[in-house]
Design a protein around this motif. Sequence first.
Motif, PDB file in Angstrom:
ATOM      1  N   ASN A 207       0.837  -1.205   0.000  1.00 28.44           N
ATOM      2  CA  ASN A 207       0.000   0.000   0.000  1.00 28.44           C
ATOM      3  C   ASN A 207       0.869   1.252   0.000  1.00 28.44           C
ATOM      4  O   ASN A 207       0.554   2.232  -0.664  1.00 28.44           O
ATOM      5  CB  ASN A 207      -0.957   0.006   1.188  1.00 28.44           C
ATOM      6  CG  ASN A 207      -2.073  -0.999   1.015  1.00 28.44           C
ATOM      7  OD1 ASN A 207      -2.478  -1.300  -0.106  1.00 28.44           O
ATOM      8  ND2 ASN A 207      -2.562  -1.540   2.115  1.00 28.44           N
TER       9      ASN A 207
ATOM     10  N   GLU B  56       1.611   2.824  -8.327  1.00 30.82           N
ATOM     11  CA  GLU B  56       0.645   1.787  -8.709  1.00 30.82           C
ATOM     12  C   GLU B  56       1.291   0.774  -9.661  1.00 30.82           C
ATOM     13  O   GLU B  56       1.114  -0.436  -9.509  1.00 30.82           O
ATOM     14  CB  GLU B  56      -0.580   2.438  -9.360  1.00 30.82           C
ATOM     15  CG  GLU B  56      -1.733   1.504  -9.574  1.00 30.82           C
ATOM     16  CD  GLU B  56      -2.412   1.062  -8.299  1.00 30.82           C
ATOM     17  OE1 GLU B  56      -2.717  -0.137  -8.210  1.00 30.82           O
ATOM     18  OE2 GLU B  56      -2.618   1.895  -7.403  1.00 30.82           O
TER      19      GLU B  56
ATOM     20  N   ASN C 225       4.696   8.252  -5.196  1.00 31.29           N
ATOM     21  CA  ASN C 225       4.784   8.467  -6.635  1.00 31.29           C
ATOM     22  C   ASN C 225       6.015   9.248  -7.070  1.00 31.29           C
ATOM     23  O   ASN C 225       6.051   9.772  -8.177  1.00 31.29           O
ATOM     24  CB  ASN C 225       3.519   9.149  -7.157  1.00 31.29           C
ATOM     25  CG  ASN C 225       2.391   8.156  -7.304  1.00 31.29           C
ATOM     26  OD1 ASN C 225       2.580   7.084  -7.868  1.00 31.29           O
ATOM     27  ND2 ASN C 225       1.239   8.498  -6.776  1.00 31.29           N
TER      28      ASN C 225
ATOM     29  N   THR D  41       1.939  -3.197  -8.800  1.00 25.58           N
ATOM     30  CA  THR D  41       1.377  -4.207  -9.702  1.00 25.58           C
ATOM     31  C   THR D  41       2.464  -5.152 -10.197  1.00 25.58           C
ATOM     32  O   THR D  41       2.272  -6.369 -10.254  1.00 25.58           O
ATOM     33  CB  THR D  41       0.681  -3.528 -10.904  1.00 25.58           C
ATOM     34  OG1 THR D  41      -0.344  -2.676 -10.400  1.00 25.58           O
ATOM     35  CG2 THR D  41       0.092  -4.541 -11.850  1.00 25.58           C
TER      36      THR D  41
ATOM     37  N   LYS E 137       2.265   1.796  -3.498  1.00 26.16           N
ATOM     38  CA  LYS E 137       1.227   2.343  -4.385  1.00 26.16           C
ATOM     39  C   LYS E 137       1.082   3.857  -4.210  1.00 26.16           C
ATOM     40  O   LYS E 137       0.870   4.583  -5.175  1.00 26.16           O
ATOM     41  CB  LYS E 137      -0.124   1.694  -4.097  1.00 26.16           C
ATOM     42  CG  LYS E 137      -0.259   0.288  -4.578  1.00 26.16           C
ATOM     43  CD  LYS E 137      -1.612  -0.255  -4.172  1.00 26.16           C
ATOM     44  CE  LYS E 137      -1.650  -1.755  -4.335  1.00 26.16           C
ATOM     45  NZ  LYS E 137      -2.899  -2.334  -3.813  1.00 26.16           N
ATOM     46  N   GLN E 138       1.167   4.310  -2.965  1.00 31.26           N
ATOM     47  CA  GLN E 138       0.919   5.728  -2.671  1.00 31.26           C
ATOM     48  C   GLN E 138       2.113   6.621  -2.985  1.00 31.26           C
ATOM     49  O   GLN E 138       1.938   7.805  -3.240  1.00 31.26           O
ATOM     50  CB  GLN E 138       0.537   5.888  -1.209  1.00 31.26           C
ATOM     51  CG  GLN E 138      -0.793   5.256  -0.887  1.00 31.26           C
ATOM     52  CD  GLN E 138      -1.063   5.159   0.604  1.00 31.26           C
ATOM     53  OE1 GLN E 138      -0.272   5.616   1.413  1.00 31.26           O
ATOM     54  NE2 GLN E 138      -2.172   4.546   0.959  1.00 31.26           N
TER      55      GLN E 138
END
Length: 150
Positions: free
Chosen positions: A31, A47, A37, A51, A34-35
Amino acid sequence: MRFENNIYDKRIIQAVRDAEALLDSNSQMLNYVKQKNDWRYGIKSGEDAATKLVSPDSPAPVLIYYPKYKNSDQTAAWNGERIGINGFWLPTVTHHPLLVGALIHEYCHKKGFHHQDKGIWGYVKRNYWSEEKSKYSLPYHLSDNIEKWL
């Protein structure tokens, strides 16, 4: 299963279990990835990185290797086929997160993430840890901050 453990050492067995749990798609670590960037070294977004980390793949064999020089500072290595844990380093490890961090770092390399800088002539410079790489390189950032998620 992301790792295929071939080392029958209690510490490695537990480190592999913990690394597997951290690479679960619902883990705090994923998580966080994902956050975030502001990754560099070819990562488009958090993200995309998350993935790629959880995408199905063949498990990475985990073995012990002995480097040519006994005093090598390399703790683990991904050679394109397997993750090798430095056999000279392993007996000195007393802090569990170091093992988990080494596995996560090398697994990131297996998935194609890197922390290489190209020199002015296009060759890859020697890859040493730096503060910048610890912030923006996925392999270094995850292994340096592993204790947050264990």
